[in-house]
Motif scaffolding. Structure first.
Motif, mmCIF file in Angstrom:
data_model
loop_
_atom_site.group_PDB
_atom_site.id
_atom_site.type_symbol
_atom_site.label_atom_id
_atom_site.label_comp_id
_atom_site.label_asym_id
_atom_site.label_seq_id
_atom_site.Cartn_x
_atom_site.Cartn_y
_atom_site.Cartn_z
ATOM 1 N N ASP A 20 -9.471 -22.679 -9.052
ATOM 2 C CA ASP A 20 -8.225 -23.424 -9.384
ATOM 3 C C ASP A 20 -8.136 -24.405 -10.429
ATOM 4 N N ARG A 21 -9.534 -25.089 -10.796
ATOM 5 C CA ARG A 21 -9.509 -25.672 -11.903
ATOM 6 C C ARG A 21 -9.327 -25.086 -13.228
ATOM 7 N N ILE A 22 -10.298 -23.985 -13.393
ATOM 8 C CA ILE A 22 -10.136 -23.155 -14.394
ATOM 9 C C ILE A 22 -8.791 -22.539 -14.744
ATOM 10 N N TYR A 23 -7.901 -22.104 -13.898
ATOM 11 C CA TYR A 23 -6.807 -21.660 -14.158
ATOM 12 C C TYR A 23 -5.737 -22.783 -14.106
ATOM 13 N N GLU A 24 -5.962 -23.860 -13.658
ATOM 14 C CA GLU A 24 -5.197 -24.935 -14.064
ATOM 15 C C GLU A 24 -5.136 -25.245 -15.396
ATOM 16 N N VAL A 25 -6.189 -25.367 -16.094
ATOM 17 C CA VAL A 25 -6.385 -25.681 -17.516
ATOM 18 C C VAL A 25 -6.192 -24.532 -18.328
ATOM 19 N N ASN A 26 -6.838 -23.433 -17.998
ATOM 20 C CA ASN A 26 -6.863 -22.472 -19.017
ATOM 21 C C ASN A 26 -5.379 -21.468 -18.978
ATOM 22 N N ILE A 27 -4.895 -21.451 -17.825
ATOM 23 C CA ILE A 27 -3.394 -20.645 -18.028
ATOM 24 C C ILE A 27 -2.422 -21.606 -17.901
ATOM 25 N N LYS A 28 -2.181 -22.355 -16.661
ATOM 26 C CA LYS A 28 -1.210 -23.436 -16.780
ATOM 27 C C LYS A 28 -0.816 -24.359 -17.932
ATOM 28 N N GLY A 29 -2.174 -24.656 -18.406
ATOM 29 C CA GLY A 29 -2.109 -25.674 -19.520
ATOM 30 C C GLY A 29 -1.566 -24.982 -20.957
ATOM 31 N N VAL A 30 -2.009 -23.788 -21.109
ATOM 32 C CA VAL A 30 -1.611 -22.762 -22.162
ATOM 33 C C VAL A 30 -0.069 -22.547 -21.904
ATOM 34 N N TYR A 31 0.252 -22.164 -20.657
ATOM 35 C CA TYR A 31 1.510 -21.695 -20.430
ATOM 36 C C TYR A 31 2.655 -22.688 -20.774
ATOM 37 N N VAL A 32 2.223 -23.815 -20.110
ATOM 38 C CA VAL A 32 3.212 -24.912 -20.629
ATOM 39 C C VAL A 32 2.985 -25.359 -22.023
ATOM 40 N N GLY A 33 1.924 -25.468 -22.657
ATOM 41 C CA GLY A 33 1.958 -25.631 -23.842
ATOM 42 C C GLY A 33 3.160 -24.882 -24.795
ATOM 43 N N CYS A 34 2.825 -23.542 -24.504
ATOM 44 C CA CYS A 34 3.600 -22.613 -25.036
ATOM 45 C C CYS A 34 5.302 -22.872 -24.834
ATOM 46 N N ARG A 35 5.714 -23.258 -23.442
ATOM 47 C CA ARG A 35 6.873 -23.560 -23.243
ATOM 48 C C ARG A 35 7.430 -24.673 -24.155
ATOM 49 N N GLU A 36 6.713 -25.794 -23.942
ATOM 50 C CA GLU A 36 7.185 -26.901 -24.578
ATOM 51 C C GLU A 36 7.196 -27.004 -25.884
ATOM 52 N N ALA A 37 6.418 -26.008 -26.902
ATOM 53 C CA ALA A 37 6.476 -25.621 -28.255
ATOM 54 C C ALA A 37 7.719 -25.187 -28.441
ATOM 55 N N SER B 96 -8.986 -15.724 -16.709
ATOM 56 C CA SER B 96 -8.148 -16.674 -17.300
ATOM 57 C C SER B 96 -7.777 -16.315 -18.705
ATOM 58 N N LYS B 97 -8.648 -15.767 -19.534
ATOM 59 C CA LYS B 97 -8.404 -15.267 -20.839
ATOM 60 C C LYS B 97 -7.620 -14.243 -21.002
ATOM 61 N N HIS B 98 -7.760 -13.282 -20.069
ATOM 62 C CA HIS B 98 -7.037 -12.094 -20.047
ATOM 63 C C HIS B 98 -5.477 -12.576 -19.747
ATOM 64 N N ALA B 99 -5.313 -13.459 -18.898
ATOM 65 C CA ALA B 99 -4.191 -14.027 -18.550
ATOM 66 C C ALA B 99 -3.403 -14.689 -19.954
ATOM 67 N N VAL B 100 -4.324 -15.367 -20.746
ATOM 68 C CA VAL B 100 -3.868 -16.072 -21.997
ATOM 69 C C VAL B 100 -3.440 -14.769 -23.020
ATOM 70 N N LEU B 101 -4.226 -13.792 -22.901
ATOM 71 C CA LEU B 101 -3.660 -12.536 -23.776
ATOM 72 C C LEU B 101 -2.361 -12.044 -23.302
ATOM 73 N N GLY B 102 -2.319 -11.805 -22.060
ATOM 74 C CA GLY B 102 -1.224 -11.251 -21.603
ATOM 75 C C GLY B 102 0.128 -12.358 -21.936
ATOM 76 N N LEU B 103 -0.055 -13.407 -21.909
ATOM 77 C CA LEU B 103 0.969 -14.509 -21.967
ATOM 78 C C LEU B 103 1.264 -14.152 -23.601
ATOM 79 N N THR B 104 0.366 -14.283 -24.399
ATOM 80 C CA THR B 104 0.394 -13.964 -26.033
ATOM 81 C C THR B 104 1.438 -12.806 -26.181
ATOM 82 N N ARG B 105 1.110 -11.732 -25.624
ATOM 83 C CA ARG B 105 1.796 -10.429 -26.021
ATOM 84 C C ARG B 105 3.328 -10.662 -25.303
ATOM 85 N N SER B 106 3.598 -11.100 -24.345
ATOM 86 C CA SER B 106 4.806 -11.129 -23.551
ATOM 87 C C SER B 106 5.724 -12.016 -24.282
ATOM 88 N N LEU B 107 5.188 -13.204 -24.712
ATOM 89 C CA LEU B 107 5.858 -14.126 -25.555
ATOM 90 C C LEU B 107 6.098 -14.029 -27.072
#
Length: 276
Positions: free
Chosen positions: A135-152, A183-194
């Protein structure tokens, strides 16, 4: 058909403008605004340093003001007038939104957003993994990155770049690190989708995958590798050394610059050949 006629008029003008600039100007970010999370040390500080050196106004964000001010004071005095800091926990959505708002209030624009903040605790053997650790890994490494992308993205226009710091864990497995790797696979998937979603607005989205990097943030990881019985020498790259934080920062500077104006949705691997 002439290839340039296949571009939109706006695309043609942008391409010609970039092509006409000398290489030194392609790396010149004077007047642009950058946000870097996890900027108080290690890779984040190195990226903030290179962006400031290139002329950008840099907003450094991290969890503790005292650490941020120490990091800021370590930079050359002539750059510090272009640098500000803000205490931010990337797991708090209102904090991230306030960070983006402040960046725009400060300079009237937002050009680069670097999602560097992350954690990499070993999750351990899967049979023993505690859900709370995940939960902690995903909260920082996935949710944190996702929200950062959204707000940017809310504040960005043509020519802006979002850069997500992933890891070679996104392309290479490692026993005992399954939660982090996922979590880092998720970051890569998010990058490609965005990249697909935001490309129509002229916003590029890139990711960078550091290999093992010598920095203040990874002592625990290095200790866990040794305790697991792995010799660090066996993990070294063909180039004969581990990364320094600035090895990552220089590639990050390239990724957000107009040198990479036709790149989006890509993962830039910086590991000295570890994953070859």
């Amino acid at each position: 058909m002439d290839m340039m006629s296949m571009l939109t008029e706006q695309g043609r003008r942008e391409a010609e403008a970039v092509a006409a600039r000398p290489v030194t100007r392609l790396l010149d970010h004077e007047g642009r605004t950058a946000v870097v999370t996890g900027a108080a040390r290690g890779i984040g500080l190195a990226i903030a340093r290179r962006l400031a050196e290139s002329g950008a106004h840099v907003l450094m964000a991290d969890r503790r003001t005292v650490d941020l001010e120490r990091a800021r004071s370590s930079l050359p005095a002539e750059w510090q007038k272009r640098i500000s800091t803000m205490e931010v926990d990337v797991t708090g959505t209102p904090h991230v939104a306030a960070l983006a708002d402040y960046a725009v209030e400060r300079t009237g624009r937002l050009d680069f957003w670097v999602n560097n903040a992350g954690i990499f605790p070993p999750s351990g053997p899967i049979r023993e993994t505690q859900v709370e650790v995940l939960d902690r890994i995903y909260e920082v490494n996935i949710k944190g990155v996702y929200v950062g992308c959204r707000e940017a993205a809310r504040h960005m226009g043509r020519g802006a770049v979002i850069l997500n710091v992933a890891s070679i864990g996104a392309i290479k497995g490692q026993a005992g690190m399954s939660g982090y790797s996922a979590s880092k696979h998720a970051v890569l998937g998010l990058t490609r989708s965005l990249a697909m979603e935001l490309g129509k607005d002229g916003i590029r989205v890139m990711a960078i995958a550091p290999g093992l990097t010598v920095s203040p943030g990874n002592e625990e990881l290095l200790d866990s590798i040794q305790q697991a019985g792995h010799k660090l020498a066996t993990l070294s790259a063909p180039l004969g050394r581990f990364n320094l934080a600035d090895d990552i920062a220089r590639v990050a500077l390239f990724a957000v610059s107009d040198m990479a104006a036709m790149m989006t949705g890509q993962l830039l691997v910086v590991d000295g050949g570890t994953t070859v």
